[in-house]
Design an enzyme around this catalytic site. Structure first.
Site, PDB file in Angstrom:
ATOM      1  N   LYS A 195     -40.310 -41.756  34.848  1.00 35.72           N
ATOM      2  CA  LYS A 195     -40.660 -41.010  33.634  1.00 35.72           C
ATOM      3  C   LYS A 195     -41.150 -39.639  34.050  1.00 35.72           C
ATOM      4  O   LYS A 195     -42.282 -39.469  34.476  1.00 35.72           O
ATOM      5  CB  LYS A 195     -41.756 -41.757  32.877  1.00 35.72           C
ATOM      6  CG  LYS A 195     -41.691 -41.656  31.371  1.00 35.72           C
ATOM      7  CD  LYS A 195     -41.950 -40.290  30.775  1.00 35.72           C
ATOM      8  CE  LYS A 195     -43.385 -39.860  30.705  1.00 35.72           C
ATOM      9  NZ  LYS A 195     -43.530 -38.420  30.459  1.00 35.72           N
ATOM     10  N   GLY A 253     -54.914 -41.141  34.239  1.00 37.18           N
ATOM     11  CA  GLY A 253     -55.018 -42.241  35.199  1.00 37.18           C
ATOM     12  C   GLY A 253     -55.868 -43.381  34.650  1.00 37.18           C
ATOM     13  O   GLY A 253     -55.538 -44.561  34.808  1.00 37.18           O
ATOM     14  N   GLU A 270     -52.489 -41.384  41.965  1.00 33.43           N
ATOM     15  CA  GLU A 270     -52.700 -40.144  42.720  1.00 33.43           C
ATOM     16  C   GLU A 270     -53.129 -39.113  41.690  1.00 33.43           C
ATOM     17  O   GLU A 270     -52.307 -38.611  40.934  1.00 33.43           O
ATOM     18  CB  GLU A 270     -51.404 -39.766  43.450  1.00 33.43           C
ATOM     19  CG  GLU A 270     -51.640 -38.841  44.618  1.00 33.43           C
ATOM     20  CD  GLU A 270     -51.489 -37.388  44.241  1.00 33.43           C
ATOM     21  OE1 GLU A 270     -52.502 -36.774  43.850  1.00 33.43           O
ATOM     22  OE2 GLU A 270     -50.366 -36.887  44.318  1.00 33.43           O
ATOM     23  N   CYS A 304     -52.652 -30.438  42.945  1.00 32.61           N
ATOM     24  CA  CYS A 304     -53.804 -31.365  42.983  1.00 32.61           C
ATOM     25  C   CYS A 304     -54.771 -31.018  44.101  1.00 32.61           C
ATOM     26  O   CYS A 304     -55.967 -31.219  43.973  1.00 32.61           O
ATOM     27  CB  CYS A 304     -53.366 -32.809  43.181  1.00 32.61           C
ATOM     28  SG  CYS A 304     -51.783 -33.204  42.532  1.00 32.61           S
ATOM     29  N   GLU A 401     -61.603 -30.209  37.160  1.00 32.92           N
ATOM     30  CA  GLU A 401     -60.345 -29.662  37.665  1.00 32.92           C
ATOM     31  C   GLU A 401     -59.754 -28.711  36.617  1.00 32.92           C
ATOM     32  O   GLU A 401     -59.484 -29.119  35.489  1.00 32.92           O
ATOM     33  CB  GLU A 401     -59.359 -30.793  37.952  1.00 32.92           C
ATOM     34  CG  GLU A 401     -58.099 -30.290  38.622  1.00 32.92           C
ATOM     35  CD  GLU A 401     -57.124 -31.414  38.947  1.00 32.92           C
ATOM     36  OE1 GLU A 401     -56.917 -32.281  38.087  1.00 32.92           O
ATOM     37  OE2 GLU A 401     -56.553 -31.393  40.052  1.00 32.92           O
TER      38      GLU A 401
HETATM   39  P1  ADP Z   1     -51.177 -33.144  32.379  1.00 36.60           P
HETATM   40  O1  ADP Z   1     -52.390 -33.393  31.533  1.00 36.60           O
HETATM   41  O2  ADP Z   1     -51.420 -32.238  33.497  1.00 36.60           O
HETATM   42  O3  ADP Z   1     -49.915 -32.861  31.614  1.00 36.60           O
HETATM   43  P2  ADP Z   1     -50.905 -35.948  32.662  1.00 36.60           P
HETATM   44  O4  ADP Z   1     -51.675 -36.698  33.657  1.00 36.60           O
HETATM   45  O5  ADP Z   1     -51.292 -36.114  31.243  1.00 36.60           O
HETATM   46  O6  ADP Z   1     -50.906 -34.473  33.137  1.00 36.60           O
HETATM   47  O7  ADP Z   1     -49.354 -36.294  32.789  1.00 36.60           O
HETATM   48  C1  ADP Z   1     -48.721 -36.768  33.925  1.00 36.60           C
HETATM   49  C2  ADP Z   1     -47.628 -37.717  33.491  1.00 36.60           C
HETATM   50  O8  ADP Z   1     -48.224 -38.788  32.751  1.00 36.60           O
HETATM   51  C3  ADP Z   1     -46.580 -37.119  32.549  1.00 36.60           C
HETATM   52  O9  ADP Z   1     -45.311 -37.678  32.865  1.00 36.60           O
HETATM   53  C4  ADP Z   1     -47.048 -37.565  31.186  1.00 36.60           C
HETATM   54  O10 ADP Z   1     -46.013 -37.627  30.231  1.00 36.60           O
HETATM   55  C5  ADP Z   1     -47.562 -38.956  31.503  1.00 36.60           C
HETATM   56  N1  ADP Z   1     -48.531 -39.473  30.528  1.00 36.60           N
HETATM   57  C6  ADP Z   1     -49.415 -38.791  29.771  1.00 36.60           C
HETATM   58  N2  ADP Z   1     -50.118 -39.624  28.987  1.00 36.60           N
HETATM   59  C7  ADP Z   1     -49.677 -40.883  29.245  1.00 36.60           C
HETATM   60  C8  ADP Z   1     -50.013 -42.193  28.766  1.00 36.60           C
HETATM   61  N3  ADP Z   1     -50.941 -42.383  27.839  1.00 36.60           N
HETATM   62  N4  ADP Z   1     -49.344 -43.252  29.277  1.00 36.60           N
HETATM   63  C9  ADP Z   1     -48.412 -43.082  30.231  1.00 36.60           C
HETATM   64  N5  ADP Z   1     -48.043 -41.887  30.717  1.00 36.60           N
HETATM   65  C10 ADP Z   1     -48.668 -40.790  30.244  1.00 36.60           C
END
Ligand code: ADP
Length: 499
Positions: A195, A253, A270, A304, A401
């Site tokens: 994804k 996370g 990570e 990161c 961050e």
């Molecule tokens: P950022 O906030 O920097 O965009 P995220 O940690 O939210 O980073 O996103 C990293 C990845 O996690 C992306 O592929 C995003 O679509 C996915 N993501 C965001 N929210 C969720 C969630 N609730 N469940 C699963 N994947 C998610």
């Protein structure tokens, strides 16, 4: 459905990049085919350097995730990949590596176009993807089991087996690097549902196509596009997924770990960091200053391991800050495709607003803004390189961050004080130490709570070296030998041998 909207001729693309983008659709990749969403819905993909919509991608929902997981499950259960002879798996992974090299110019274009990264940085990311694929291509023949010592009436052998269907959920800051999480899982015999981040859907489609071309059977790698809330959440809760390998923010996370709990999926996280970059008064100033700059300006701070807290020992403090500010104030800020650019855009308007919010907070908390502090221009999502001095470690800009080109400088007196400040954050991804005192370098490595410590260098990475965090930077390791344990499990087989 999801083709390129902007005339590729408006971009200085490689010949292959222009050709691919003119006809590309950014759908899901299921059972080896690029397909639209079942709902037919799409979302906009923007070029961070102009803010323009450059493409549309398939907006995946739970039904697309179901299809991708079902395909990956079939591929795992019928053994079309995991039961292939290990040498043959290696050959096909090496073929993938060769294809990545062959299409390096295209991969670079895609990174710059949807990720906004500088072309120079993108070349590094693509090479890293190739290196990691070569490294993992060597593993299938080397994942061996053990024969434990047991009483003589029984015999036992322990085999290392793949986990099943692995969801690889990745962020937008290093688009080509998504290859790494995928090849790691594949080398261990798993099937994968990838994804990508909704901001950067392009590279994953090409990766899905190249895997099939390399002979990795359709269904072994499926790609689902879409937002975190929709496709991501559906994947993280899906009962057909055995493991989640997640790279992204600590906030997400936590959500992923909770989402994985009801079905007890294995999770590797990570996450983010607030890494200390510690400069002792005995350090060599010039390389340390260059290292400090590029640890935060590289990727526009959206990395990161950015060394976003610069700790400088007081006798060197003023001269060091002068060196960093002097060398940073004339950086050329511009689009990734322009070879003269030294600092690229942020990924999105939301990210730009986030950086601006933190800069305002830094000022409000009483830190001194000595460089930058503002948006750059009004086209695209650029932000000036920004330096705050007089930062106290308790301030929000030293604790959270930011993921932008913002450096928080914290002075210190003694070695012990440096380690105390360095460790007083919730994160523990990486740390940098600059000193010419060998014993101090070893002491620092022992004292710092981080998954990686760099001494007189920064942000080195190699597929042979494990990578990951402690504390709220996550757990589990990618890269290196340790990563094989993250994507396999051990089965013990007992046999009665006495009559
Ligand atoms: P950022 O906030 O920097 O965009 P995220 O940690 O939210 O980073 O996103 C990293 C990845 O996690 C992306 O592929 C995003 O679509 C996915 N993501 C965001 N929210 C969720 C969630 N609730 N469940 C699963 N994947 C998610």
């Amino acid at each position: 459905m999801t083709s390129m909207l902007v005339d590729p001729l408006h971009y200085p693309l490689s010949e292959e990049g222009a050709r691919y983008l003119a006809s590309a659709t950014f759908g899901h990749v299921i059972e080896g085919k690029v397909v639209p969403s079942i709902s037919g819905e799409t979302f906009a993909v923007h070029d961070p350097a102009t803010g323009l919509q450059v493409a549309r991608a398939a907006a995946g929902g739970p039904e697309d995730v179901d299809a991708a997981v079902a395909s990956a499950r079939r591929a795992f259960d019928d053994g079309r990949w995991r039961f292939l002879a290990p040498l043959e798996q290696e050959r096909r992974l090496r073929r993938l590596s060769a294809l990545l090299t062959e299409h390096a110019a295209l991969l670079t274009d895609l990174d710059v176009l949807d990720g906004g990264v500088l072309k120079m940085y993108s070349r590094f990311l693509v090479q890293f993807a190739v290196d990691a694929t070569d490294y993992y291509a060597g593993w299938p023949t080397k994942i061996a089991g053990t024969i434990p010592r047991v009483p003589r009436d029984v015999a036992v052998y322990a085999t290392r087996e793949p986990l099943g269907v692995c969801a690889v959920i990745v962020p937008w800051n290093a688009p080509s690097a998504i290859v790494v999480g995928v090849v790691m899982a594949l080398a261990c015999g798993n099937s994968v549902v990838l994804k990508p981040a909704e901001q950067t859907p392009m590279t994953a489609v090409l990766l899905g196509q190249l895997c099939v071309e390399a002979g990795i059977p359709p269904g072994v790698l499926n790609v689902v596009q879409g937002t975190g809330e929709s496709a991501g959440a559906a994947l993280a809760t899906h009962p057909g997924v055995d493991k989640i390998s997640f790279t992204g923010s600590a906030e997400t996370g936590r959500i992923i770990q909770a989402a994985a709990a009801p079905t007890l999926k294995r999770v590797t996280l990570e996450l983010g960091g607030k890494s200390p970059f510690i400069v002792f008064a005995d350090a060599e100033v010039e390389p340390a200053a260059m290292g400090a700059m590029y640890s935060v300006w590289g990727g526009s701070g959206q990395v990161c391991t950015a060394g976003s807290r610069l700790l400088v020992q007081r006798p060197l403090h003023d001269a060091f800050i002068d060196a960093v500010v002097g060398a940073s104030k004339d950086l050329t800020i511009g689009p990734g495709f322009d070879p003269s650019s030294q600092l690229g855009p942020l990924i999105s308007e939301a990210q730009l607003e986030r950086v601006q919010r933190y800069v305002a907070l830094g000022v409000a908390e009483g830190a001194q803004l000595v460089l930058g502090g503002s948006r750059h221009g009004d086209i695209g999502w650029f932000h000036e390189p920004t330096v705050f001095t007089g930062v106290r470690n308790e301030m929000t800009i030293a604790q959270e961050e930011i993921f932008g080109p913002v450096m928080s400088v914290i002075p210190f007196d003694t070695e012990e004080e440096a380690y105390e400040i360095a460790n007083a954050v919730e994160f523990g991804l990486a740390a940098g130490v600059w000193t010419t005192d060998l014993a101090r370098a070893h002491r620092a490595s022992r004292a710092l709570h981080a998954g990686t410590v760099w001494v007189n260098t920064y942000q080195e990475v190699n597929p042979t070296v494990s990578y990951g965090g402690v504390k709220q930077s996550g757990y589990g390791r990618t890269l290196g030998e340790e990563s094989i344990g993250e994507f396999t499990t051990v089965k013990s087989t007992w046999m009665k041998v006495s009559r």
